[in-house]
Every structure is written in C-alpha cells, then in structure tokens.
Motif scaffolding. Structure first.
Motif, mmCIF file in Angstrom:
data_model
loop_
_atom_site.group_PDB
_atom_site.id
_atom_site.type_symbol
_atom_site.label_atom_id
_atom_site.label_comp_id
_atom_site.label_asym_id
_atom_site.label_seq_id
_atom_site.Cartn_x
_atom_site.Cartn_y
_atom_site.Cartn_z
ATOM 1 N N UNK A 18 7.302 -4.241 3.108
ATOM 2 C CA UNK A 18 7.227 -4.810 1.766
ATOM 3 C C UNK A 18 5.785 -5.206 1.444
ATOM 4 N N UNK A 19 5.367 -4.874 0.236
ATOM 5 C CA UNK A 19 4.026 -5.246 -0.230
ATOM 6 C C UNK A 19 4.187 -6.326 -1.304
ATOM 7 N N UNK A 72 -0.194 -0.352 -0.700
ATOM 8 C CA UNK A 72 0.951 0.528 -0.415
ATOM 9 C C UNK A 72 0.462 1.881 0.106
ATOM 10 N N UNK A 73 -0.606 2.392 -0.507
ATOM 11 C CA UNK A 73 -1.194 3.673 -0.043
ATOM 12 C C UNK A 73 -1.683 3.529 1.396
ATOM 13 N N UNK A 85 6.755 5.947 -1.497
ATOM 14 C CA UNK A 85 6.567 4.531 -1.834
ATOM 15 C C UNK A 85 7.556 4.135 -2.925
ATOM 16 N N UNK A 86 8.236 3.008 -2.729
ATOM 17 C CA UNK A 86 9.134 2.469 -3.750
ATOM 18 C C UNK A 86 8.446 1.361 -4.532
ATOM 19 N N UNK A 111 7.677 -0.537 0.171
ATOM 20 C CA UNK A 111 8.256 -0.966 -1.106
ATOM 21 C C UNK A 111 7.386 -2.070 -1.696
ATOM 22 N N UNK A 112 6.896 -1.838 -2.918
ATOM 23 C CA UNK A 112 6.058 -2.843 -3.587
ATOM 24 C C UNK A 112 6.945 -3.811 -4.357
#
Lengths: 249, 249
Positions: free
Chosen positions: A189-190, A88-89, A97-98, A165-166
C-alpha cells in the motif's frame, strides 16, 4: 489532516498553516469546476496568512486543480498525486498498480496518466470508492458494514494481479488496516499523505531557503477550518493523537 | 428534489423555481452557523429569480435556519419539519413517535420541541442516520450494506414501541421501502417531503393570492443547481422519473 500529520512527523520544526475546508467538503463528488474554484480560494487564504509554499493536501484537488493553481500563484505548489505515483512505480515489481480514490480523482485519470507517461508498459487499475470518505468521517473505521463496502470496492482489483495499491485519497490511511487485510499482504500500500510529506522533506533538503525551520516543535502550527463541529474535533483528535485547537474562520 | 417532486405532483399547474446547493451539500454534517449562512444565500438567489414564496426543502436547513430566514425575508416561508411533526401527531395512536434525520436535524431537537410543545405527554425518540444521505446519493438504495446500516440505525428505535416514524430528511423517501421493512408494517412512516407539499396545497386553498397558477403543466418549472455531475443527473432522473434539465449556476 493526514497530510498535516505526516508533515508534522517528518518536519516538526517547521512552521505549518493548515486550512481544512470543512464547510464545503466532500470535494470528491463535485465537478472539476467547483473543486478548482474552492482550491483557488483556499490557496488565497493560506497565502494571505503568510504561507510561502503550498501543499494541496487532497487527492481530489491535486487531481483537477494543480495546473490552475500553479498558473495563478507564483509560490512552490506540492500536490499529493505525483509523489504517490512515483513511489508506486518504484515499488511495483510486476508493473500492475491499483489506484483507489474519489469519483473526481478516478475520473481525472491523473494517476494513470503519470504512471503510463513514465512507463507505458505498466498497467493501472482504478477504482472509485466514494463511500469511504463519509465512513471515515463517521469514524466507522472498524464496523462490519465498512469491511463489506471495502470488499465490494476492492473486488474488481482482486483479479487484476496488482502488487501495489495507491491510497489515492487522504482519508484512506484511516482504513489502511482494513484495506490491507482485504487486498492481501502481498500488495504494497502506498500512502499518498506520507509520500507528499517525504517529497516536501526532500525538496527542503535541496532547497533549504524555501521555508526556514523555526525549531520549536509544533509551536508554529496553526489549524484553520471553515466549519467546526464535534465530529470534526473528534476525527482531528484521532488523526493527530492529541486534542486539536481548530480555529474556525 | 423529493419536495419539488411532491409539489409537482400535487400542484402541477403552478410555477416552480428549484435551487439545489449541490456544490456545498451535504448540510446535515455541518454547523448551524454554516447552514444558516448557506440558507440565506440560497433564499436570496430564489428571490432574485422571482420567487414569491419559499419552501425550505431540506429538514436540516428547516431545523436550524427557519427563524433567521423569516427575520430576513418578508415572503411566506414554508419549512418541512412542522407539517411532518403535525402529521405524526395526527397519526400516532400511542403517542410514541420516532424521528430519523441528519446529525444537525437531530441535534436541533426541533421535532421533539414541536411535538411535546403541542402534546407534552407524547414521547419522541430521535436517531441520527448520517450515512443514509451518501448512500442515497450513490444510488445504493437496494444494497445489502444499506440494509445493514439501516438495521443498525433503527435498532435503538425498535425497543421504543413507536407507532409512527418521521422520515426527517428529504433523502429518506428513496429508502422508504427498506426502512418500512426493517421497522415493521405496524409503524406508520411520515414523509416530510409529501407533508410539506400538502401543507403548501392547503395554504394555497385558503390564500390563493400567494402564488397564481400558470396552468401549463411543468412548463414553468426551472431547476437550478450550484454544481452538476453525472451522479446528480442520475439521481434527479430517478427522483422525477424523467430526464431533468438542470441549470448550473
């Protein structure tokens, strides 16, 4: 199961022992104390069966039990939170970041701690989504009610200008399309299941002695579960794309 | 908890030991084998704490574990299914009875077997409603999505001309108003929690030596849980109408 599937796809020639604690799930609504207790017992089971490396294939258990498992067991332990946080980073452009996950994962605040520990200027927006696990387990992944519940859960994130968004629960990849449609195509999306498998792949590149491939595609993959019902068989077949032989222990 | 509340209301002067297996719930999605295993351990716990009579305060456990518990333990064991089935038989005028419950309860077919065993001419219509338990546990008892899910579950029953519907899960009394509104005022709802408490009350009238009242209102009521979270505290306070002291064991 989504983590096991991702590992199968990236590392098909490696032996894999899976344990799904169906008899005591869901974990995401339970206390850290109980989740740690179950995680210790599950890890012991896999080590007894001959595992030489453990993947904590659950965001909830990864969030609250990793430190304790690493204290207790002296084998490499991979968890699913850090690889997703790191990805995400790497992906975010605006530093917003969500995270969506279970109650226990969100309460642990682990994603925020990892992300802001590396980048104090980043903003993390967390949202617990407890009903998504039972909805996935009911295979309601394309029902109108599921879309409405996703809309309700994602609503607070939609004013937060996140660009990443994770999916901080290994059930959520089965809702990826609905989540993407609701949050918008501009949000990346992650998938924590895929990121954990990629992290394992990198580890095995640099430390090939950790686990030796046996070469036989899926031949050395064994799936244990602590409870077995028709619904579990059905979801397993859907995730893996084939009928699964699940061993009830 | 809805059974314990009903017992408190009908028999406030009796000592009560409650055990809620929060660490391993929900039971309704699990296999009979696992439900029996947990029910044996829960009963052992209550007997060790001094119980002289057991109420299996869960339709799922009552449906699949009653026979086994009665084999293992030689104390009176009340379950919640038979009193509700008997009350449904007493209430119906047209002999058409609906049952809603968990997957395990509906699969056990216990309500149908009891009702048609006594009245072979009666028709029983069963519907599993697995998402209602997590919706209640999330306290989503007045959300639009919950109403829609109830509508979807009750739809098959609405063409069956039932005049009586058994709430065959101890969570469902918290959704009674929504269920009544959807199924219609002409359908009588049977609350299995209340019927079990009434059955106990009748038993104690005819066999007063089974349990002796201590007389002190709520003073001898002890609530044990196998896991404790804020959500459990919240739901408990809502059900009992007061802050609850839950002992984590």
């Amino acid at each position: 199961m989504t983590v096991a599937r991702a590992v199968e796809q990236l590392l098909p020639g490696y032996p894999l022992l899976y344990f799904g604690d169906i008899a005591r799930t869901p974990y995401g609504t339970k206390s850290p104390e109980t989740i740690i207790d179950y995680s210790l017992r599950n890890t012991e089971f896999l080590l007894q069966k001959g595992a030489s490396l453990i993947i904590i294939a659950c965001n909830t258990a990864s969030s609250v039990a990793t430190d304790r498992l690493r204290q207790e067991f002296h084998v490499p332990i991979i968890e699913v939170v850090t690889p997703a946080a790191v990805e995400a980073i790497a992906c975010t452009k605006n530093g917003r970041i969500g995270i969506i996950g279970t109650k226990a994962t969100v309460k642990s605040d682990i994603y925020r701690r990892i992300i802001t520990g590396l980048h104090p200027e980043f903003k993390v927006f967390s949202q617990e989504c407890p009903l998504l696990v039972p909805l996935v387990e009911e295979d309601w992944t394309n029902k109108r009610e599921t879309k409405m519940i996703i809309r309700r859960y994602l609503h607070p994130l939609q004013n937060s200008q996140i660009d990443t968004l994770v999916l901080g629960c290994t059930h959520y990849p089965l809702l990826k399309d609905l989540i993407q449609a609701r949050i918008g195509r501009h949000v990346r999306l992650i998938d924590s299941s895929v990121e954990a498998a990629r992290h394992l792949q990198k580890m095995l590149c640099t430390q090939p002695d950790l686990v030796k491939p046996t070469g036989a595609h899926l031949a050395d993959h064994i799936y244990y579960v602590s409870d077995l019902t028709d619904a579990v068989q059905h979801v397993a077949a859907r995730i893996f794309g084939r009928p699964m032989e699940l061993h009830h222990v």
